[in-house]
Design a protein around this motif. Structure first.
Motif, PDB file in Angstrom:
ATOM      1  N   PRO A   1       0.830  -1.213   0.000  1.00 41.93           N
ATOM      2  CA  PRO A   1       0.000   0.000   0.000  1.00 41.93           C
ATOM      3  C   PRO A   1       0.864   1.263   0.000  1.00 41.93           C
ATOM      4  O   PRO A   1       1.894   1.327   0.671  1.00 41.93           O
ATOM      5  CB  PRO A   1      -0.809  -0.113   1.301  1.00 41.93           C
ATOM      6  N   SER A   2       0.447   2.269  -0.755  1.00 39.28           N
ATOM      7  CA  SER A   2       1.278   3.457  -0.935  1.00 39.28           C
ATOM      8  C   SER A   2       1.372   4.294   0.346  1.00 39.28           C
ATOM      9  O   SER A   2       2.296   5.095   0.485  1.00 39.28           O
ATOM     10  CB  SER A   2       0.749   4.299  -2.093  1.00 39.28           C
ATOM     11  N   GLU A   3       0.443   4.072   1.299  1.00 35.25           N
ATOM     12  CA  GLU A   3       0.543   4.840   2.557  1.00 35.25           C
ATOM     13  C   GLU A   3       1.873   4.596   3.254  1.00 35.25           C
ATOM     14  O   GLU A   3       2.441   5.463   3.894  1.00 35.25           O
ATOM     15  CB  GLU A   3      -0.591   4.469   3.543  1.00 35.25           C
ATOM     16  N   LEU A   4       2.350   3.332   3.095  1.00 29.06           N
ATOM     17  CA  LEU A   4       3.615   2.995   3.748  1.00 29.06           C
ATOM     18  C   LEU A   4       4.740   3.888   3.252  1.00 29.06           C
ATOM     19  O   LEU A   4       5.574   4.355   4.011  1.00 29.06           O
ATOM     20  CB  LEU A   4       3.965   1.536   3.449  1.00 29.06           C
ATOM     21  N   TYR A   5       4.760   4.106   1.906  1.00 27.96           N
ATOM     22  CA  TYR A   5       5.795   4.952   1.333  1.00 27.96           C
ATOM     23  C   TYR A   5       5.648   6.380   1.824  1.00 27.96           C
ATOM     24  O   TYR A   5       6.616   7.041   2.159  1.00 27.96           O
ATOM     25  CB  TYR A   5       5.721   4.956  -0.195  1.00 27.96           C
ATOM     26  N   GLU A   6       4.390   6.835   1.800  1.00 25.76           N
ATOM     27  CA  GLU A   6       4.155   8.216   2.256  1.00 25.76           C
ATOM     28  C   GLU A   6       4.657   8.411   3.677  1.00 25.76           C
ATOM     29  O   GLU A   6       5.359   9.380   3.976  1.00 25.76           O
ATOM     30  CB  GLU A   6       2.665   8.554   2.174  1.00 25.76           C
ATOM     31  N   ALA A   7       4.340   7.426   4.513  1.00 23.93           N
ATOM     32  CA  ALA A   7       4.799   7.507   5.901  1.00 23.93           C
ATOM     33  C   ALA A   7       6.318   7.567   5.966  1.00 23.93           C
ATOM     34  O   ALA A   7       6.906   8.386   6.681  1.00 23.93           O
ATOM     35  CB  ALA A   7       4.287   6.299   6.687  1.00 23.93           C
TER      36      ALA A   7
ATOM     37  N   ASP B   1       8.837  10.622   7.195  1.00 22.71           N
ATOM     38  CA  ASP B   1       9.916  10.459   8.166  1.00 22.71           C
ATOM     39  C   ASP B   1      11.267  10.862   7.603  1.00 22.71           C
ATOM     40  O   ASP B   1      12.289  10.714   8.276  1.00 22.71           O
ATOM     41  CB  ASP B   1       9.986   8.999   8.638  1.00 22.71           C
ATOM     42  N   GLY B   2      11.295  11.266   6.305  1.00 26.32           N
ATOM     43  CA  GLY B   2      12.540  11.750   5.710  1.00 26.32           C
ATOM     44  C   GLY B   2      13.390  10.682   5.077  1.00 26.32           C
ATOM     45  O   GLY B   2      14.598  10.880   4.902  1.00 26.32           O
ATOM     46  N   ALA B   3      12.773   9.503   4.723  1.00 27.54           N
ATOM     47  CA  ALA B   3      13.569   8.436   4.114  1.00 27.54           C
ATOM     48  C   ALA B   3      13.827   8.734   2.640  1.00 27.54           C
ATOM     49  O   ALA B   3      12.950   9.230   1.943  1.00 27.54           O
ATOM     50  CB  ALA B   3      12.829   7.100   4.229  1.00 27.54           C
ATOM     51  N   SER B   4      15.043   8.454   2.173  1.00 28.72           N
ATOM     52  CA  SER B   4      15.360   8.625   0.754  1.00 28.72           C
ATOM     53  C   SER B   4      14.810   7.426  -0.020  1.00 28.72           C
ATOM     54  O   SER B   4      14.408   6.419   0.570  1.00 28.72           O
ATOM     55  CB  SER B   4      16.861   8.717   0.561  1.00 28.72           C
ATOM     56  N   GLU B   5      14.853   7.534  -1.352  1.00 27.18           N
ATOM     57  CA  GLU B   5      14.374   6.434  -2.202  1.00 27.18           C
ATOM     58  C   GLU B   5      15.095   5.119  -1.875  1.00 27.18           C
ATOM     59  O   GLU B   5      14.487   4.075  -1.764  1.00 27.18           O
ATOM     60  CB  GLU B   5      14.589   6.825  -3.666  1.00 27.18           C
TER      61      GLU B   5
ATOM     62  N   ALA C   1      13.623   1.642  -0.314  1.00 30.13           N
ATOM     63  CA  ALA C   1      13.819   0.336  -0.949  1.00 30.13           C
ATOM     64  C   ALA C   1      14.356  -0.680   0.054  1.00 30.13           C
ATOM     65  O   ALA C   1      13.838  -1.797   0.186  1.00 30.13           O
ATOM     66  CB  ALA C   1      14.791   0.471  -2.125  1.00 30.13           C
ATOM     67  N   TRP C   2      15.392  -0.304   0.769  1.00 33.09           N
ATOM     68  CA  TRP C   2      16.085  -1.247   1.637  1.00 33.09           C
ATOM     69  C   TRP C   2      15.312  -1.550   2.911  1.00 33.09           C
ATOM     70  O   TRP C   2      15.244  -2.684   3.354  1.00 33.09           O
ATOM     71  CB  TRP C   2      17.492  -0.712   1.938  1.00 33.09           C
ATOM     72  N   ARG C   3      14.707  -0.485   3.519  1.00 31.67           N
ATOM     73  CA  ARG C   3      14.083  -0.667   4.835  1.00 31.67           C
ATOM     74  C   ARG C   3      12.613  -1.050   4.757  1.00 31.67           C
ATOM     75  O   ARG C   3      12.078  -1.654   5.672  1.00 31.67           O
ATOM     76  CB  ARG C   3      14.200   0.642   5.651  1.00 31.67           C
ATOM     77  N   VAL C   4      11.947  -0.661   3.650  1.00 34.97           N
ATOM     78  CA  VAL C   4      10.513  -0.939   3.573  1.00 34.97           C
ATOM     79  C   VAL C   4      10.216  -2.042   2.554  1.00 34.97           C
ATOM     80  O   VAL C   4       9.581  -3.058   2.873  1.00 34.97           O
ATOM     81  CB  VAL C   4       9.723   0.339   3.199  1.00 34.97           C
ATOM     82  N   LYS C   5      10.716  -1.841   1.336  1.00 41.52           N
ATOM     83  CA  LYS C   5      10.316  -2.774   0.258  1.00 41.52           C
ATOM     84  C   LYS C   5      10.919  -4.164   0.459  1.00 41.52           C
ATOM     85  O   LYS C   5      10.202  -5.176   0.400  1.00 41.52           O
ATOM     86  CB  LYS C   5      10.745  -2.206  -1.098  1.00 41.52           C
ATOM     87  N   VAL C   6      12.231  -4.239   0.668  1.00 43.99           N
ATOM     88  CA  VAL C   6      12.877  -5.549   0.749  1.00 43.99           C
ATOM     89  C   VAL C   6      12.284  -6.414   1.868  1.00 43.99           C
ATOM     90  O   VAL C   6      11.923  -7.571   1.635  1.00 43.99           O
ATOM     91  CB  VAL C   6      14.410  -5.403   0.868  1.00 43.99           C
ATOM     92  N   PRO C   7      12.140  -5.874   3.101  1.00 47.10           N
ATOM     93  CA  PRO C   7      11.548  -6.727   4.145  1.00 47.10           C
ATOM     94  C   PRO C   7      10.152  -7.229   3.771  1.00 47.10           C
ATOM     95  O   PRO C   7       9.808  -8.373   4.069  1.00 47.10           O
ATOM     96  CB  PRO C   7      11.479  -5.803   5.360  1.00 47.10           C
ATOM     97  N   ILE C   8       9.375  -6.395   3.083  1.00 49.27           N
ATOM     98  CA  ILE C   8       8.003  -6.809   2.776  1.00 49.27           C
ATOM     99  C   ILE C   8       7.982  -7.895   1.695  1.00 49.27           C
ATOM    100  O   ILE C   8       7.122  -8.772   1.702  1.00 49.27           O
ATOM    101  CB  ILE C   8       7.143  -5.580   2.376  1.00 49.27           C
TER     102      ILE C   8
END
Lengths: 439, 321
Positions: free
Chosen positions: B208-214, B218-222, B226-233
């Protein structure tokens, strides 16, 4: 309880389906629809080109015996398919093209019918003793009629030989010298390649040197691969490869074809069917090649080996062995049949009386050598006797592996080791299968 | 239903209906399962059982073994298994394929993940073109791919070597005995990257795109996203693709088999399945071929389930919670 009902349903369904397939395949088999009135239908498995046209000529003049050609997929695949059909008890053709080296394997699997009662008396006199022995395995039984043979010769680029002032080698010693001369003059050029993929080629070379890899001693097989003649051949080629004066890459690759075409490979030790292969792989070199007898081990000798060739056999599943035998006898030993074999199938016929008329013209690719087949006929008479055994395929796959390693390492000592390893693999396999082997 | 039914039937009708329902309820699953079970039995269970049976048999020849009745089938017990497991060629092929897997699987999954992340990144252009062109090699049968690569590997016919020659560089002999494993792994690599990329990419699309928005709030770079949100999921998809790749690796056959005639460096027993093929169809010994294939099947089974057990709790705990 539930599981059991499920299993029962499944088992019942499976059984019904099996029964249905069994019944339908039963009614399809050639035996049941055969009545005395109708013509006999024969199925012929072959991979050789032009066989369908030859069968068409036969079908026209023999309304009672109709032959259907069923194209197969090369020698090994067809043999595997036939052996599977024999094991399964149905599905085999009536007539089968069988390479000479596969005949002992097929006979030991009881796939080929003995035709000694079906062929006419003088069939044997049409063929050289070596060819006839290949289909009889030295017994009274006849497991097929020889179709074509592959006596070996040397093919070379006459123009390049002239350019570098090379003499056509008549002995293997001279061949080694010429190879070195050529490679020194132009390091990109080779007088030939040692192919670890073509066991039949190496077998022919060993045959010329006097080897016979299998033998029958009373009620036991003997295996004689690791003996002087073969060791001599392996050491000779190993030495040439180690020195780097001939190539070590396999034949029959796109790379090899390109090398033949652009004059990198200047000669080819091959068999009588070579012109067809050269025509296909090196179309730009038409009229530039010439054929000569193979180099000899001793000056003045006249010996050659055999690479390839096949017989036509009748399978044990055929319901009409007599009619099938009639067809293969006509195809392989009548003048009409032999002419057709040459014209439609481009084969070098094994039939001796028919050769002269059928082979009047040289192959198109060798139009510069009008006496091509006159020379070939003389060479064909010098094929040395050679006995194949029941596990040629095992020896050949051991050849691929062991000589592959040796050729890649370019080490002469590995070449002679490879011969020993082939012997070990072949004997072990015979023993494992329960054959009586005498050592 | 009760309102339309005549009053006299009120007592009987529901009971019959219930009984009928119970009866159909009992048989319905079997009726639905029957086609699948029949196919499974016919084309999987029976052949497997037959292979196991064959692996315990052998032919025995008497004397010269020529003519009718020379060969008989006998009971061999575990002889075929013992011979397969002590065959140095077989052990060598297992080691070779192990090494091949170590080369291929991490590279393939790494590339698939990178491609999937790149496709999923916001600023990627020509997405559908890239997706199709990376996926395309998967649609090419392994034999065809191997033939094409074979041409590219042979110095005299390869455009690569031609170019290297023009520049004056020494191109490596990719089909030599040291490098041939890379030559084969390379074919497998391009055959598998596209498929694995699609699996991972699909998983990424489901986030869900809300995760990215969040994350961005929080100031995360692209890269951090990728590393902290996408890969674990997408870890469960990675595990799935790893499992598929491992099984495919153990069964490598078409690539080395097609390249074999082009070089001296691929033996007839290069991979375990090539040994099975050689035993069955070259040596005409289906019994030891059956034994070897049963061993390979068991090993695949043990490895797959062992791996799944190992990672299951960690990987899929998020999904269950």
């Amino acid at each position: 309880m539930r599981l059991h009902t499920g299993l029962k349903v499944a088992a019942a369904l499976a059984a019904t389906t099996l029964l249905m397939t069994a019944c339908s395949s039963g009614s399809d088999s050639p035996g049941t629809d055969d009545t005395a009135a109708g013509p006999v239908d024969l199925v012929f498995w072959t991979w050789a080109p032009g066989m369908d046209e030859i069968a068409a000529v036969w079908n026209e003049s023999h309304p009672d015996i109709q032959v259907t050609v069923n194209k197969q997929d090369g020698g090994d695949a067809a043999v595997t398919k036939l052996l599977t059909a024999i094991k399964a008890g149905s599905g085999a053709p009536d007539i089968m093209q069988a390479e000479y080296q596969k005949i002992p394997t097929l006979v030991s699997s009881d796939a080929l019918a003995d035709l000694s009662g079906e062929l006419s008396e003088d069939t044997a006199s049409h063929f050289s003793d070596g060819m006839w022995e290949a289909v009889t395995l030295g017994s009274d039984a006849v497991y097929g009629v020889p179709q074509d043979s592959g006596p070996m010769e040397l093919y070379y680029r006459a123009d390049i030989f002239e350019q570098y002032g090379l003499a056509v080698p008549t002995t293997w010693e001279e061949y080694a010298q010429v190879a070195e001369q050529l490679h020194t003059a132009d390091p990109t050029k080779y007088l030939g390649t040692f192919s670890a993929q073509d066991a039949g080629w190496f077998t022919g070379l060993a045959q010329q040197a006097g080897a016979s890899w299998w033998g029958i001693d009373g009620e036991a097989w003997t295996v004689d691969i690791d003996a002087d003649p073969t060791q001599k051949v392996a050491a000779y080629w190993g030495d040439l490869v180690e020195k780097g004066v001939i190539d070590n890459k396999p034949m029959y690759t796109p790379e090899w074809g390109a090398a033949l075409n652009d004059g990198t490979q200047v000669a080819w030790v091959s068999a009588i069917w070579g012109p067809g292969v050269l025509e296909g792989n090196a179309p730009d070199t038409a009229g530039l090649w010439k054929m000569a007898p193979m180099p000899q081990w001793e000056s003045g000798d006249e010996a050659t080996g055999n690479w390839g060739g096949s017989a036509t056999s009748v399978t044990t599943q055929s319901e009409h062995p007599a009619e099938a035998a009639q067809f293969i006898e006509w195809m392989n030993s009548s003048q009409e049949g032999v002419n057709l074999l040459v014209e439609k199938g481009s084969v070098y016929p094994a039939d001796i009386p028919g050769q002269a008329e059928a082979l009047a013209e040289p192959p198109a690719f060798f139009s510069n050598q009008p006496d091509f087949y006159t020379i070939a006929a003389q060479i064909a008479q010098t094929v040395q006797p050679f006995q194949y055994g029941p596990n040629v395929n095992v020896a050949y796959s051991a050849y691929n592996d062991e000589f592959g390693k040796a050729a890649e390492a370019k080490s002469a000592s590995l070449f002679t080791d490879a011969v020993t390893a082939m012997q070990t693999a072949t004997v072990e396999d015979l023993k494992n299968s329960g054959f009586t082997v005498k050592e | 239903m009760t309102t339309v039914a005549p009053p006299t039937d009120v007592t009987r009708a529901p009971r019959t209906a219930a009984r009928n329902r119970r009866r159909t309820g009992r048989f319905a699953p079997y009726v639905y399962l029957a086609p699948a079970m029949t196919l499974f039995t016919l084309f999987l269970a029976l052949p497997i059982a037959y292979a196991v049976y064959l692996s315990l048999r052998a032919t025995k020849v008497s004397g010269l073994g020529l003519g009718a009745g020379a060969k008989t089938e006998v009971w061999a017990g575990f002889d075929n298994y013992a011979r397969a497991l002590s065959d140095p060629d077989f052990i060598a092929s297992v080691v070779r394929v192990g090494l091949y897997g170590l080369l291929l699987v991490p590279t393939m999954l790494g590339l698939a993940l990178v491609f999937a992340l790149l496709l999923d990144a916001r600023r990627t252009g020509a997405k559908s073109f890239s997706r199709v062109s990376i996926f395309l090699p998967y649609a090419v049968p392994a034999v065809i791919a191997s033939l094409l690569w074979g041409f590219l590997y042979l110095p005299r016919v390869s455009p690569f070597y031609y170019v290297f020659d023009l520049i004056g560089w020494d191109a490596p002999q990719i089909l030599s005995s040291q490098l041939v494993i890379f030559a084969i792994a390379n074919i497998g690599l391009w055959g598998g990257v596209g498929f694995n990329m699609i699996v991972i990419y699909t998983a990424l699309k489901a986030i869900p795109s809300e995760l990215y928005e969040a994350a961005r709030l929080d100031g995360a770079s692209e890269l951090q996203v990728a590393w902290r949100v996408k890969v674990p999921i997408v870890t469960p998809s990675l595990i799935l693709t790893f499992l598929f790749s491992m099984i495919a690796t153990l069964q490598v056959f078409a690539e080395p088999m097609t390249l074999r005639p082009l070089t001296n460096t691929i033996s007839t027993t290069w991979s375990p399945l090539m040994k099975v093929y050689r035993d069955a169809f070259v040596r005409d010994d289906i019994y030891s071929a059956a034994a070897t294939s049963v061993i390979i099947a068991l090993a695949t089974f043990v490895l797959s389930f062992g791996f799944l057990r190992l990672v299951q709790r960690r990987a899929f705990s998020q999904e269950n919670s």
